[in-house]
Design a protein around this motif. Sequence first.
Motif: not given
Length: 450
Positions: A20, A32, A56, A76
């Motif tokens: 992330n 994120v 997000r 994803r």
Amino acid sequence: MMQKNQIISMEITGMSHDGNGVGHFDGMAVFVPDSAVGDVLSVRIVKVNRTHCYGRIEQIVAPSPDRISPDCAVSRRCGGCKFRHVSYEAELRYKQEFVQSNLRRIGGFSLEVEPIAPSPQQDGYRNKAQYPVRLQKDGLCAGFFAPRTHEVVDCHNCRLQPQKFETILETVLDFVKKYEITIYDETMGKGLLRHVYLRHGQESGETMVCLVVNGDKFPHSDELVKTLLNCDQQIVSIILNVNTQNTNVIMGGAIKLLYGKPFITDTLCGVSFNLSPLAFYQVNHDGAQQLYQIAADYAGLTGKEILLDLYCGAGTIGLSMAHRCKQVIGVEIIPEAIENAVSNAAKNGIRNARFFCADAAKAAERLASEGVRPDIIVLDPPRKGCDAAVLQSVAQMSPDRIVMVSCNSSTMARDCAILRDLGYRMQKCRPVDLFPRTNHVEAVVGLCRV
């Protein structure tokens, strides 16, 4: 204090070990997913903790130079390829920093790690795949579990797997539909087919098809064998693995052979191995050869050394180095793995290797009683790293050098710090990318006795 659903603007300045992106807003770290270092983003806050929060992407205001267009429609949702949206050069840079950061932050080491060794292949490199099969609202699905869920993301053409896996998987699913084979329901504990497990020998070309089933038979199995052999003539093993337990563990203990032999063969670093469904084998063949070569170089073998391979498994590392040392001694706590190691040594005519079943402390006692002191110890522990007692036993055997092969640089840094306190100095460390497009990275460490 940050609020859930708050929209903020921020730049991604770092990358966490789980893949992330990390930025800061009002002094608080914000993690994120699907971001890249250098992105300027509009981010919606989805979870707030006391010291950090999660966001997000709402909008990419200015993309990072590292960013590329993902070439997988489900990456994803699947979550396996954490770095499908960045260039491979950027991914390698992130992984190099993961290892360097852990050595400094956890281990207190100032050593600069050597440049990361890239994987020879970035796509199609995996020689093993385990596809859960489920009936969901969209019908029959096979693919991969979405992160932190039991939802199967339907994916037959994963870019990490060889093309042949897609063909075999679709052949099995067509057969299941044709003969109305029941599909396992984990909430009810009923239904037959749980997983499709495929394994391929990159050098041998041999392929195994293993169906994990909630029972001990498979309907129309003779017809299944014919169908699979027509699909791929390199299939040499078709197996049922029986798992009737209500568990998240994929494989059961019982094996039933439907066709061919109960294993496939492959060659790694010039050594031939038999691979049963339960045998451990590195999933990236060419990357593993590179990894083991670096480990052998760190060991500094001259042909005169006694090498002790702890956590030896089926003997892959020790047997790959046997021609470069006087003797290999392999130790593993799992009896079946020792049987495999003995068999693999005999299969290759390697006479300077022996294996026995014990934990590290018992191994140390046994070798001491025999008057044997290893010159080099190779450690290839699981992700949780080495127990403190294992490291104590290693130090008590006083090897001149220790080589650690680790799939988790956090526990590697912790264990190397313990070895430092026990009289060993870190000389070298090199990250090795065995798992391109994921956030996982291997590393090799060389230590010497002070």
